[in-house]
Design an enzyme around this catalytic site. Structure first.
Site, PDB file in Angstrom:
ATOM      1  N   CYS A   1      12.981  10.561   7.687  1.00 45.52           N
ATOM      2  CA  CYS A   1      12.776  10.197   9.084  1.00 45.52           C
ATOM      3  C   CYS A   1      14.047  10.294   9.909  1.00 45.52           C
ATOM      4  O   CYS A   1      14.001  10.589  11.108  1.00 45.52           O
ATOM      5  CB  CYS A   1      12.188   8.792   9.183  1.00 45.52           C
ATOM      6  SG  CYS A   1      13.156   7.532   8.306  1.00 45.52           S
TER       7      CYS A   1
ATOM      8  N   GLY B   1       6.689   4.931   8.478  1.00 42.80           N
ATOM      9  CA  GLY B   1       5.895   6.151   8.507  1.00 42.80           C
ATOM     10  C   GLY B   1       5.958   6.815   9.860  1.00 42.80           C
ATOM     11  O   GLY B   1       6.898   6.627  10.635  1.00 42.80           O
TER      12      GLY B   1
ATOM     13  N   LYS C   1       0.858  -1.185   0.000  1.00 36.59           N
ATOM     14  CA  LYS C   1       0.000   0.000   0.000  1.00 36.59           C
ATOM     15  C   LYS C   1       0.900   1.243   0.000  1.00 36.59           C
ATOM     16  O   LYS C   1       1.442   1.641   1.018  1.00 36.59           O
ATOM     17  CB  LYS C   1      -0.898  -0.027   1.245  1.00 36.59           C
ATOM     18  CG  LYS C   1      -1.539   1.299   1.655  1.00 36.59           C
ATOM     19  CD  LYS C   1      -2.516   1.855   0.634  1.00 36.59           C
ATOM     20  CE  LYS C   1      -3.218   3.102   1.184  1.00 36.59           C
ATOM     21  NZ  LYS C   1      -2.311   4.280   1.336  1.00 36.59           N
TER      22      LYS C   1
ATOM     23  N   THR D   1       5.139   7.935  13.764  1.00 35.84           N
ATOM     24  CA  THR D   1       4.950   7.188  15.000  1.00 35.84           C
ATOM     25  C   THR D   1       3.467   7.065  15.346  1.00 35.84           C
ATOM     26  O   THR D   1       3.013   6.005  15.797  1.00 35.84           O
ATOM     27  CB  THR D   1       5.714   7.870  16.148  1.00 35.84           C
ATOM     28  OG1 THR D   1       7.115   7.847  15.833  1.00 35.84           O
ATOM     29  CG2 THR D   1       5.497   7.156  17.468  1.00 35.84           C
TER      30      THR D   1
ATOM     31  N   GLU E   1       8.892  15.796  15.864  1.00 36.78           N
ATOM     32  CA  GLU E   1       9.343  15.620  14.481  1.00 36.78           C
ATOM     33  C   GLU E   1       8.553  16.560  13.583  1.00 36.78           C
ATOM     34  O   GLU E   1       7.318  16.524  13.540  1.00 36.78           O
ATOM     35  CB  GLU E   1       9.139  14.182  14.026  1.00 36.78           C
ATOM     36  CG  GLU E   1       9.696  13.928  12.645  1.00 36.78           C
ATOM     37  CD  GLU E   1       9.525  12.495  12.177  1.00 36.78           C
ATOM     38  OE1 GLU E   1      10.437  11.978  11.517  1.00 36.78           O
ATOM     39  OE2 GLU E   1       8.479  11.893  12.469  1.00 36.78           O
TER      40      GLU E   1
ATOM     41  N   GLU F   1       9.236   1.041  11.190  1.00 37.38           N
ATOM     42  CA  GLU F   1      10.312   2.031  11.160  1.00 37.38           C
ATOM     43  C   GLU F   1       9.626   3.377  11.148  1.00 37.38           C
ATOM     44  O   GLU F   1       8.946   3.737  10.193  1.00 37.38           O
ATOM     45  CB  GLU F   1      11.197   1.815   9.926  1.00 37.38           C
ATOM     46  CG  GLU F   1      12.480   2.629   9.961  1.00 37.38           C
ATOM     47  CD  GLU F   1      12.371   3.918   9.185  1.00 37.38           C
ATOM     48  OE1 GLU F   1      12.199   4.980   9.837  1.00 37.38           O
ATOM     49  OE2 GLU F   1      12.444   3.882   7.951  1.00 37.38           O
TER      50      GLU F   1
ATOM     51  N   GLY G   1       1.992   4.432  13.249  1.00 38.82           N
ATOM     52  CA  GLY G   1       2.566   3.162  13.683  1.00 38.82           C
ATOM     53  C   GLY G   1       1.858   2.597  14.906  1.00 38.82           C
ATOM     54  O   GLY G   1       1.613   1.384  14.999  1.00 38.82           O
TER      55      GLY G   1
END
Length: 493
Positions: free
Chosen positions: A295, A239, A187, A241, A396, A261, A244
């Site tokens: 990232c 992608g 995806k 956090t 981030e 990751e 995730g």
């Protein structure tokens, strides 16, 4: 801004369908979404907008391919297929690079650099095929009993990819799947679906059986449905956090194997004895490459106090020379950010930094005027007078924004570098071997680059600590995450 390039023939078809079972098919609903060039706003394609029914179809195709001859194919045969794919990707990487440049705004000169790495990754995974093996194990059972292990492919893998490096990410996710005999439903992010679809076509051309590599295009709901699907055995996610965390919750109900990751807030640390001629441009590249949409970007710059004034003057001067503009211009170093939404998020962080007391030493604004007005261009930005508790120092940003700090001792900078929930990457600049080793041991991050930054190799693992995720990509550790270990006991008497 002039645009002189060879337009990929792939874009001659405005309606772009997903790839399921080796065939390009529209969404069951007939819905489509737009993907546009973030540098110009030009419509690139109308992409099939997958939903639950399409997820079911893609997973079913991957399952059928897995239980077919693919998983039992001889290692040498799978190896030949991957090596053919590596040759095709290498020969035709311009198409993938151009699609990425048009889709996400990365300079074509940068996108093209991924070609050698993509081919090298595939050849590395091809080599790993013949190293997969079990072990004969001693045991203390009564009687004459042989015990050994088998390594078997885990099954159907769902790869949910980010938008910041689509072509390279497609290869990174597909490589271990092909090497281990698993099958894949990939995806891609809705912001950058095109190169994943073209890569899937290259897989078919190389001889990958139908259904082994499927590409499900769609938006967030499609990714969520894939993460929770009972027919998926493993999820590989790269992608943010926040997303995730949602994927981990979705996967829990069916106990899927998961590797993630995630984000980072990586420290880049410059000691007084560093080679400043190398450290200054590297500090800029570490955070501004790909418009900061990496990232592992070195977004927290720590400079030892005795050289801070000189270093910051040189860094500011260097940053002002960075050329921001048309991604198709070979002189461009930074293109636009990926979307209007991402631009607004980054601008919000810039304003937050200013309101909390940081000083924009360089940049801090959207770029306007002329061709800039059509796209999402931001100035490379350096914030000075930043404290560790400021929002821009902790969160981030995923944009071209650097926060600068000073420090005095190793102990101090280690404590401050590690005072984050993230732990993806880090940089250290020093000529002193003892300092380099102390920092490498002390920093809690998956990668420590000494006198360099953003170095990657197919044989070297990459991944994070803490909220930057778990699992590793590249290296032999990557392959292990796609295999089950089966214990076999044989009574011989």
């Amino acid at each position: 801004m002039t645009q002189t390039f060879v337009r990929p023939a792939f874009l001659d078809q405005l309606d772009q369908d997903m790839m399921i079972g080796g065939k390009r098919v529209p969404a069951a609903s007939g819905k489509r979404f737009e993907t546009r060039n973030p540098a110009t706003g030009t419509l690139l394609a109308m992409v099939a907008d997958g939903e639950q029914e399409d997820v079911d179809r893609a997973v079913a195709a991957a399952r059928a391919a897995f239980v077919g001859p693919w998983r039992t194919m001889k290692p040498a045969e799978r190896q030949r297929i991957i090596l053919r794919l590596a040759d095709i990707v290498e020969a035709k990487y311009y198409e993938l690079a151009m699609l990425d440049t048009l889709d996400i705004g990365a300079p074509l000169s940068r996108s093209m650099l991924g070609g050698a790495r993509a081919a090298a990754l595939l050849r590395y995974y091809a080599g790993q095929i013949t190293t997969i093996h079990g072990e004969t194990l001693p045991n203390s059972a009564m009687g004459d009993v042989l015990s050994h292990t088998l390594k078997e492919p885990i099954g159907v893998v769902a790869a949910i990819n980010p938008w910041n490096g689509p072509a390279g990410m497609s290869v990174w996710k597909a490589g271990p799947v092909l090497a281990t005999g698993c099958t894949l439903v990939m995806k891609p992010a809705e912001q950058s679906p095109l190169s994943a679809l073209r890569f899937a076509e290259m897989c078919i051309e190389a001889g990958v059986p139908e259904g082994v590599i499927n590409v499900l295009t769609g938006q967030g709901a499609a990714g969520a449905a894939l993460a929770s699907h009972p027919g998926v055995d493993k999820i590989a996610f790269t992608g943010s956090t926040g997303v995730g965390e949602k994927i981990l919750h979705a996967a829990a109900a069916t106990m899927k194997r998961v590797t993630v990751e995630l984000g980072g807030k990586s420290p880049n640390i410059v000691f007084a004895d560093a080679d400043l001629d190398k450290a200054v441009p590297a500090a800029a590249t570490a955070v501004f490459a790909n418009a900061g949409q990496i990232c592992s970007a070195g977004t927290r710059l720590f400079v030892q106090s005795s050289i801070r004034e000189e270093f910051m003057e040189r860094l500011a001067a260097y940053t002002k020379t960075i050329r921001v503009g048309d991604p198709l211009d070979p002189e461009t170093q930074i293109g636009p950010v990926v979307s209007s939404r991402q631009m607004e998020i980054i601008l919000g962080y810039m304003e937050k930094g200013k309101s909390e007391g940081a000083t924009a030493l360089v940049g801090g604004e959207r770029m306007t005027g002329g061709a800039y007005d059509a796209g999402f261009f931001l100035e490379p930005t350096i914030f000075d007078d930043v404290t560790d508790d400021m929002t821009i120092a902790r969160e981030e940003i995923f944009g071209p924004v650097l926060s600068a700090f000073s420090f005095d001792t190793i102990e101090e900078v280690l404590a401050r570098a590690n005072a984050t929930e993230f732990g993806l990457a880090s940089g250290v600049w020093t000529r002193d071997l003892a300092t380099a080793h102390k920092m490498a041991r002390g920093i809690r991050a998956g990668s420590v680059w000494v006198n360099c930054y953003q170095m990657l190799d197919p044989g070297v693992p990459f991944g994070g600590y803490g909220m930057s995720g778990f699992g590793r990509e590249s290296g032999m550790h990557h392959i292990d995450d796609y295999l089950e270990t089966k214990a076999v006991w044989i009574k011989l008497d």
